[in-house]
Design a protein around this motif. Structure first.
Motif, short mmCIF file in Angstrom:
data_model
loop_
_atom_site.label_atom_id
_atom_site.label_comp_id
_atom_site.label_asym_id
_atom_site.label_seq_id
_atom_site.Cartn_x
_atom_site.Cartn_y
_atom_site.Cartn_z
N ARG A 1 -8.56 6.37 55.13
CA ARG A 1 -7.20 5.94 54.81
C ARG A 1 -6.67 6.68 53.59
NH1 ARG A 1 -5.19 2.89 59.14
NH2 ARG A 1 -6.70 1.36 59.79
N GLY A 2 -7.05 7.94 53.44
CA GLY A 2 -6.56 8.78 52.36
C GLY A 2 -7.46 8.80 51.13
N TYR A 3 -8.38 7.86 50.99
CA TYR A 3 -9.22 7.82 49.79
C TYR A 3 -10.48 8.66 49.99
CZ TYR A 3 -6.39 3.80 48.38
OH TYR A 3 -5.35 2.98 48.03
N PRO A 4 -10.76 9.61 49.06
CA PRO A 4 -11.98 10.42 49.20
C PRO A 4 -13.24 9.55 49.18
CG PRO A 4 -10.52 11.33 47.52
CD PRO A 4 -9.95 10.01 47.91
N ILE A 5 -14.18 9.92 50.01
CA ILE A 5 -15.41 9.13 50.15
C ILE A 5 -16.14 9.01 48.80
CG2 ILE A 5 -16.88 11.10 50.86
CD1 ILE A 5 -17.00 7.70 52.48
N GLN A 6 -16.06 10.07 47.97
CA GLN A 6 -16.75 10.02 46.68
C GLN A 6 -16.18 8.91 45.80
OE1 GLN A 6 -15.35 12.66 48.09
NE2 GLN A 6 -16.90 14.25 48.30
N GLU A 7 -14.83 8.75 45.85
CA GLU A 7 -14.22 7.71 45.00
C GLU A 7 -14.54 6.32 45.51
OE1 GLU A 7 -10.21 8.23 43.74
OE2 GLU A 7 -10.48 10.39 43.57
N LEU A 8 -14.53 6.20 46.83
CA LEU A 8 -14.88 4.89 47.40
C LEU A 8 -16.33 4.55 47.06
CD1 LEU A 8 -13.06 5.26 50.82
CD2 LEU A 8 -12.43 3.71 48.96
N ALA A 9 -17.20 5.57 47.15
CA ALA A 9 -18.62 5.34 46.84
C ALA A 9 -18.78 4.89 45.39
CB ALA A 9 -19.42 6.61 47.10
N TYR B 1 -12.62 -3.66 54.84
CA TYR B 1 -11.26 -4.20 54.84
C TYR B 1 -10.25 -3.05 54.90
CZ TYR B 1 -7.35 -7.18 53.23
OH TYR B 1 -6.16 -7.86 53.12
N LEU B 2 -10.49 -2.04 54.06
CA LEU B 2 -9.60 -0.87 54.02
C LEU B 2 -9.52 -0.18 55.37
CD1 LEU B 2 -8.10 1.47 52.39
CD2 LEU B 2 -10.37 2.49 52.14
N VAL B 3 -10.68 0.09 55.95
CA VAL B 3 -10.72 0.83 57.21
C VAL B 3 -10.01 0.04 58.30
CG1 VAL B 3 -12.33 1.60 59.01
CG2 VAL B 3 -12.78 2.19 56.63
#
Ligand code: MLT
Length: 431
Positions: free
Chosen positions: A74-82, A92-94
């Motif tokens: 949803r636009g957020y880089p995986i590294q930041e989500l991690a 929830y986001l996905v």
């Protein structure tokens, strides 16, 4: 989705005619030729085994740039989500498209806790299935039967029923998976504990009270949370494409997800981390000689394959593998004995990346390369690795199934073929 508004087109010229097709552009600049009128216009189809060049839908969930090694939910880089999110927030986001507020997240967690139990009949059904059956086979069977236990949430056209089924799937899959695991190791299942968070409860149902070392337990909970998060979606991989295909016939979400679990079970898809571990064990049993193993991989006569390297979409590092490698190092630093397989994995990665044979072929470590090593260190038997992948991938399957059902362009999946069988012939003795 910002579609190309400039009216750009692509021309196809062929013997006997020509046809013009709209050229569509996604929000990140990817381009797709809209060929939906090709058969009706030019009386021909496209042949694309494995759908490597075919976009079968528009989707707003996950963006991958395979050449640059980029993955975003949803636009957020995986590294930041991690770094900043939990698996539950990412689920929830996905599924819902936005990160939850603290209040939303609390409510979501409470809904899942309240629905984590499974009916006594289902528990009895799980107990009746073969204890030694592969956990993925048992998981797919159990998820399919959710449609029978919860027939009040199977109508794909009813928003409220879909919402209820979404919560039930997310809430009950860990309970079912843990039940299957406990039986497979000859232990009694453990009931969900609503006072624990999602991953804490999963670990509790799997392993009971933990190791007695609270720091280690916290590290395992963090590791499992991160692994689930990193697997939450991966656009139209084989299992998600399967969920969409099954759902396109208006099949219920439980049956669609069950089909996805079966697709994930294949060794070429979710079973790959198990194969990595088996490869590392083989190298260890042959004396740990990485150089001769890599020589065998390069030998065209040999069937030896370098598992956990290369990806259909990534032609660079799989960004998930970098996150997982760091995690593996943290977990393994806590082991009393140095982990031989992790040491071999590091050496193998280093040598393969220093060898132009592999880099020229764009063979870089993928998500499966280190995940099995971590699961093993946490005490999971290899046949549970793919189950953990399924628990992580569940939000993605649900999100795609829900997105497809709201997309007015959705049609029942019905590919064409290029027929190459016999032309008409007479029945023997008749002509
Ligand atoms: C996945 O996460 O599903 C795998 O990397 C496979 C894929 O994307 O094709």
């Amino acid at each position: 989705m910002s579609e190309d508004g400039k009216g750009r087109t692509v021309e196809l010229r062929y013997d006997g005619g020509e046809q013009t097709f709209p050229l569509l552009t996604g929000s990140e600049g990817d381009q797709a030729i809209d060929v939906k009128n090709l058969l009706s216009g030019a009386s021909m189809t496209t042949l694309d085994p494995g759908f490597g060049n075919t976009a079968s839908c528009r989707s707003e969930i996950t963006y991958i740039d395979g050449a640059a090694g980029i993955l975003r939910y949803r636009g957020y880089p995986i590294q930041e989500l991690a770094k900043h999110s939990s698996f539950l927030e990412v689920a929830y986001l996905v599924i819902r498209g936005e990160l939850p507020s603290p209040g939303d997240l609390k409510e979501f967690g409470e809904q899942l806790s309240a629905n984590a139990g499974i009916p006594a009949e289902m528990s009895a059904l799980l107990d009746a299935l073969p204890r030694n059956g592969h956990p993925m086979t048992l998981l797919a069977a159990a998820v399919n039967t959710l449609a029978a236990y919860y027939a009040d949430s199977v109508d794909p056209k009813d928003d409220q029923q879909v919402e209820t089924a979404t919560i039930r799937l997310l809430a009950k899959l860990p309970t079912i998976a843990a039940h299957i695991y406990r039986r497979s190791v000859g232990e009694e299942p453990i009931a969900p504990d609503p006072s624990l968070d999602y991953v804490g409860n999963l670990l509790h149902m799997l392993f009971g009270d933990g190791s007695g070392d609270s720091e280690l337990d916290a590290l395992y909970a963090k590791a499992l949370d991160l692994l689930l998060l990193l697997h939450a979606d991966h656009e139209l991989n084989c299992s998600t494409a399967t969920v969409r295909v099954v759902g396109s016939s208006d099949a219920d979400i439980y049956g669609s997800v069950s089909a996805g679990i079966n697709a994930l079970f294949g060794p070429l898809h979710g079973g790959a981390n198990q194969a990595v571990l088996e490869m590392l064990e083989e190298i260890r049993d042959l004396g740990g000689d990485i150089d001769s193993f890599l020589a065998k991989v390069k030998d065209k006569e040999s069937k030896t394959r370098l598992m956990g390297f290369g990806h259909r979409v990534y032609k660079n590092f799989d960004p998930r593998s970098r996150e997982i490698k760091g995690l593996a190092a943290d977990i393994l630093a806590r082991q009393e004995e140095p982990d031989e397989l992790f040491a071999l994995a590091l050496e193998l990665e280093g040598k393969a990346l220093a060898d132009s044979y592999f880099t020229d072929r764009k063979l870089y470590p993928n998500v499966d390369f280190y995940s099995g090593v971590i699961y093993r260190a946490m005490g999971f038997p290899t046949n549970m690795f793919t189950v953990l992948f399924a628990l992580g991938r569940l939000p993605g399957w649900i999100a795609h199934w829900r997105e497809q059902r709201k997309d007015p362009a959705t049609r029942i999946a019905r590919p064409r073929q290029l027929y190459t069988g016999p032309t008409e012939r007479s029945y023997p003795g008749q002509g």
